[in-house]
Design a protein around this motif. Sequence first.
Motif, short mmCIF file in Angstrom:
data_model
loop_
_atom_site.label_atom_id
_atom_site.label_comp_id
_atom_site.label_asym_id
_atom_site.label_seq_id
_atom_site.Cartn_x
_atom_site.Cartn_y
_atom_site.Cartn_z
N SER A 87 0.60 -1.36 -0.01
CA SER A 87 0.34 -0.61 -0.45
C SER A 87 0.81 1.46 0.36
N ASP A 88 0.85 2.28 -0.65
CA ASP A 88 1.18 3.64 -0.23
C ASP A 88 0.31 4.90 0.57
N ASN A 89 -0.70 4.49 2.00
CA ASN A 89 -1.60 4.68 2.43
C ASN A 89 -1.40 4.76 3.97
N ASP A 116 8.48 3.19 -7.34
CA ASP A 116 8.15 3.09 -7.95
C ASP A 116 9.44 2.14 -7.72
N THR A 131 -3.50 -1.91 -3.22
CA THR A 131 -3.96 -0.94 -3.19
C THR A 131 -4.15 -0.42 -4.90
N GLU A 132 -5.74 0.50 -5.25
CA GLU A 132 -5.31 0.93 -6.62
C GLU A 132 -4.36 2.08 -7.01
N ASP A 133 -3.81 2.69 -6.66
CA ASP A 133 -2.72 3.49 -6.95
C ASP A 133 -1.10 2.24 -6.76
N GLU A 154 -2.04 0.27 -10.56
CA GLU A 154 -2.09 0.99 -11.63
C GLU A 154 -0.15 1.69 -11.46
N GLU A 155 0.23 1.38 -10.98
CA GLU A 155 1.61 1.89 -11.24
C GLU A 155 2.38 0.83 -11.56
N THR A 157 -6.69 -6.39 -6.10
CA THR A 157 -7.17 -4.45 -6.00
C THR A 157 -8.70 -4.51 -5.35
N ASP A 186 -8.29 2.11 -1.81
CA ASP A 186 -7.81 3.01 -1.55
C ASP A 186 -9.16 3.95 -0.50
N ARG A 214 -12.27 4.35 -7.44
CA ARG A 214 -12.08 5.00 -8.53
C ARG A 214 -12.80 5.26 -9.55
#
Length: 101
Positions: free
Chosen positions: A7-9, A29, A51-53, A56-57, A76, A79, A84
């Motif tokens: 996750s990025d959150n 990345d 997570t979605e972000d 996508e990366e 997935t 967030d 989204r």
Amino acid sequence: MKSFLISDNKDTLWGLRLSGIEGVLVNTDEEIKSEFKRVINNPEIGIVILTEDIFEEIKDEVLEFKLSSDTPLITTIPDIGGLRDKNFIMRYVKESIGIKI
């Protein structure tokens, strides 16, 4: 088998940790790609949650892995702001089956 979150959150990370799912917080990345490679090569992990972000990366790497391997299962989740792409299910059915519902 265990589940693992990338996750990025931090809120998502802490929320899933409260339910017993381990995870890692990534920002760049390079971190995302290295953690993804590490996790998919761990035989103890059966489900990788992105997570979605994050998805996508590394979308290309994830799709390539899904085509070439059975385990672990990669999924997935939205967030903290919610899903989204609101038409994801309809689009997925249309692309998979070829009919519009």
